[in-house]
Design a protein around this motif. Structure first.
Motif, mmCIF file in Angstrom:
data_model
loop_
_atom_site.group_PDB
_atom_site.id
_atom_site.type_symbol
_atom_site.label_atom_id
_atom_site.label_comp_id
_atom_site.label_asym_id
_atom_site.label_seq_id
_atom_site.Cartn_x
_atom_site.Cartn_y
_atom_site.Cartn_z
ATOM 1 N N GLN A 267 -2.602 -2.502 3.737
ATOM 2 C CA GLN A 267 -2.764 -1.120 3.258
ATOM 3 C C GLN A 267 -2.416 -1.008 1.781
ATOM 4 O O GLN A 267 -3.030 -0.223 1.040
ATOM 5 C CB GLN A 267 -1.897 -0.169 4.076
ATOM 6 C CG GLN A 267 -2.179 1.304 3.820
ATOM 7 C CD GLN A 267 -3.605 1.695 4.150
ATOM 8 O OE1 GLN A 267 -4.086 1.417 5.235
ATOM 9 N NE2 GLN A 267 -4.290 2.336 3.206
ATOM 10 N N THR B 168 0.031 -5.473 8.658
ATOM 11 C CA THR B 168 -1.054 -4.585 8.241
ATOM 12 C C THR B 168 -0.594 -3.620 7.146
ATOM 13 O O THR B 168 -1.429 -3.100 6.394
ATOM 14 C CB THR B 168 -1.588 -3.786 9.437
ATOM 15 O OG1 THR B 168 -0.499 -3.101 10.078
ATOM 16 C CG2 THR B 168 -2.268 -4.706 10.444
ATOM 17 N N ALA B 169 0.701 -3.396 7.050
ATOM 18 C CA ALA B 169 1.226 -2.529 5.981
ATOM 19 C C ALA B 169 0.935 -3.139 4.612
ATOM 20 O O ALA B 169 0.681 -2.408 3.638
ATOM 21 C CB ALA B 169 2.724 -2.306 6.161
ATOM 22 N N ILE C 293 -5.518 -2.020 0.033
ATOM 23 C CA ILE C 293 -6.552 -0.987 0.201
ATOM 24 C C ILE C 293 -6.291 0.186 -0.735
ATOM 25 O O ILE C 293 -7.205 0.698 -1.397
ATOM 26 C CB ILE C 293 -6.616 -0.512 1.666
ATOM 27 C CG1 ILE C 293 -7.166 -1.627 2.553
ATOM 28 C CG2 ILE C 293 -7.481 0.752 1.794
ATOM 29 C CD1 ILE C 293 -7.108 -1.334 4.039
ATOM 30 N N ASN C 294 -5.034 0.583 -0.826
ATOM 31 C CA ASN C 294 -4.668 1.696 -1.721
ATOM 32 C C ASN C 294 -4.976 1.351 -3.172
ATOM 33 O O ASN C 294 -5.435 2.194 -3.949
ATOM 34 C CB ASN C 294 -3.190 2.037 -1.570
ATOM 35 C CG ASN C 294 -2.863 2.647 -0.218
ATOM 36 O OD1 ASN C 294 -3.754 3.124 0.491
ATOM 37 N ND2 ASN C 294 -1.595 2.635 0.154
#
Length: 218
Positions: A179, A175-176, A182-183
């Protein structure tokens, strides 16, 4: 420096594309669509000054020849080939020949040498190579015999495992990495990184997150 904005969707060969570019120091090819390419022979041959190549989005599923692909890239210290699918490659001769400063070659789960027909002197004169479990260069093993992920003394190899789509370089797909995308999605359109356009549709979106999710399921 070479930063690509080229549309390579219909390109079938990249043979000698950058051969002899002696003053090229880094190349960001993360936006290249290589889905139809079947020949990458001599692509970076004799790029003596090249220190960095971004190949993280390369689709090599149809490539048959990587002959002399990185030959004499004397300034490279590491190569991230974790996106490479080499199941159809038959020719790897001189692929990393005379990469005299190359220490780390990272590959993912789709790296394969099962169909290799010729790999003459694939690693010759690349004495600084070290596999992920510490295997060091051996002049007696310079063809594809050691062109696999290093498993230590029981099965020595020159390659280091890196999960495909490990965007934050922490050694795993999680999930990192979602992210990270997403960022990037939060940034203005013009400042988003083409490196995170994982499905090659020209934009950073939830479709790219799905690529990560699919990888996590493997």
């Amino acid at each position: 420096t070479f930063t690509s904005g080229l549309n390579t969707e219909k390109v079938t060969t990249m043979h000698e594309m950058f051969v002899g570019c002696e003053n090229l120091t880094d190349a960001n090819l993360s936006s290249f669509n290589t889905a139809n390419v079947d020949d990458m022979s001599k692509m970076f041959d004799q790029c003596y000054a090249l220190t960095s190549i971004d190949l993280r989005n390369f689709n090599t599923a149809n490539v048959k020849s990587m002959y002399r692909m990185f030959r004499a890239c004397e300034s490279l210290t590491s190569l991230d080939l974790s996106s490479f699918n080499t199941v159809n490659v038959t020719e790897m001769s001189y692929m990393f020949y005379r990469c005299s400063n190359l220490k780390t070659i990272s590959v993912g789960s789709e790296w394969s040498t099962e169909n290799i027909l010729t790999s003459t002197e694939m690693f010759r004169d690349s004495p600084n190579l070290v596999g992920g479990k510490g295997t060091v260069y051996d002049i007696n093993h310079v063809d594809h015999e050691y062109a696999h992920i290093d498993e230590g003394e029981d099965n020595p190899g020159y390659l280091t495992y890196k999960p495909t789509r490990d965007l934050n370089d922490d050694g795993k797909v999680s999930t990192a990495d979602i992210q990270v995308i997403i960022n990037d999605m939060k940034k203005p359109q013009g400042s988003q990184s083409v490196s995170y356009d994982l499905n090659h549709d020209g934009k950073i979106s939830t479709a790219d997150i799905q690529v990560i999710i699919n990888e996590m399921k493997k």
